[in-house]
Design a protein around this motif. Structure first.
Motif, mmCIF file in Angstrom:
data_model
loop_
_atom_site.group_PDB
_atom_site.id
_atom_site.type_symbol
_atom_site.label_atom_id
_atom_site.label_comp_id
_atom_site.label_asym_id
_atom_site.label_seq_id
_atom_site.Cartn_x
_atom_site.Cartn_y
_atom_site.Cartn_z
ATOM 1 N N MET A 257 0.829 -1.197 0.000
ATOM 2 C CA MET A 257 0.000 0.000 0.000
ATOM 3 C C MET A 257 0.863 1.246 0.000
ATOM 4 S SD MET A 257 -2.648 1.251 2.908
ATOM 5 C CE MET A 257 -2.983 2.979 3.156
ATOM 6 N N LEU A 258 0.628 2.103 -0.973
ATOM 7 C CA LEU A 258 1.304 3.386 -1.045
ATOM 8 C C LEU A 258 0.396 4.470 -0.476
ATOM 9 C CD1 LEU A 258 2.949 3.428 -4.599
ATOM 10 C CD2 LEU A 258 4.025 2.948 -2.409
ATOM 11 N N THR A 259 0.993 5.355 0.313
ATOM 12 C CA THR A 259 0.306 6.547 0.770
ATOM 13 C C THR A 259 0.887 7.733 0.014
ATOM 14 O OG1 THR A 259 -0.114 5.626 2.958
ATOM 15 C CG2 THR A 259 -0.194 8.025 2.737
ATOM 16 N N PHE A 260 0.019 8.476 -0.660
ATOM 17 C CA PHE A 260 0.455 9.587 -1.497
ATOM 18 C C PHE A 260 0.313 10.915 -0.770
ATOM 19 C CE2 PHE A 260 1.183 7.920 -5.767
ATOM 20 C CZ PHE A 260 0.643 6.650 -5.665
ATOM 21 N N GLY A 261 1.196 11.849 -1.117
ATOM 22 C CA GLY A 261 1.021 13.225 -0.691
ATOM 23 C C GLY A 261 -0.055 13.893 -1.527
#
Lengths: 115, 116
Positions: free
Chosen positions: A102-106
């Protein structure tokens, strides 16, 4: 929990000048860090990533990013900006400890390069 | 190498209607992701599949959103019934390798949904 901050909504730079797009992150363990670029009405394109090793990562289209663990930063840089670099840039982080990918984006930074 | 394919590119519906989006990942990519990108924000993961199994759906609003990847290749994301706040771009991405590996995610062009 993992999070990413891109403190600047927009960065303006003149063509030929160096550019920096800032990113700071927060993770419990060691981070995997990514930069993506988004052009209008298109999906995200991968620029570069840091997994481990050399703190200076080189990517596509002349972009590079420097991982700084003490400052928890991963700023995107380019020595000489082009008008065609104008786009929306996203930094993303994944915690090494998370089970999935899982990537968390700005929130994104709009880069405007003026001729 | 063909990229991630998504359809439709644009969809306009009335609130309370249902809608479905389709995604075909890069050939051979075992992991597939659906993201929601609201205007002015970064993408947010809705669901991650590894082959035909769900790895992470913690941020999927399960009362109205559903997704499947029955044969471990292409995937469908459905919203039923749609709300105004579902207006967004829905991005599909895929990556090679296992669910826990930090493989690069490659994104499709997205489907822009407008709910009126």
């Amino acid at each position: 929990a993992q999070s990413v901050a891109q403190p600047e909504d927009q960065v303006n730079v003149a063509e030929g000048n160096p550019l920096t797009v800032k990113c700071t992150y927060s993770v419990s363990g060691n981070p995997y860090l990514f930069w993506y670029v988004q052009y209008p009405n298109r999906g995200l394109q991968f620029l570069l990533k840091y997994i481990t090793g050399d703190n200076l990562v080189k990517g596509s289209y002349g972009f590079e990013a420097e991982f700084n663990k003490s400052q928890t930063s991963f700023h995107l840089k380019k020595p000489s900006a082009l008008v065609s670099d104008s786009a929306l840039y996203f930094c993303a982080v994944r915690d090494l400890r998370s089970a999935g990918n899982m990537l968390t984006f700005g929130g994104g930074t709009r880069l405007m390069v003026k001729p | 190498e063909a990229g991630v394919a998504q359809s439709p590119r644009y969809k306009i519906i009335e609130k309370r209607q249902s809608v479905a989006f389709w995604c075909n990942p890069i050939s051979g990519h075992a992991t597939l992701y659906w993201y929601q990108q609201i205007l002015g924000q970064g993408p947010k993961l809705l669901i991650q599949f590894q082959n035909n199994g769900v790895v992470d759906d913690s941020q999927l609003p399960k009362d109205r959103f559903s997704a499947e990847r029955l044969k471990g290749v292409d995937s469908t994301l459905k919203i039923q019934p749609a709300k105004l706040e579902d207006s967004a771009v829905y991005l599909c991405a895929s990556s090679s390798g296992g669910a826990g590996a930090p493989h690069t995610q490659y994104f499709g062009p997205g489907t822009r949904l407008t709910v009126l």
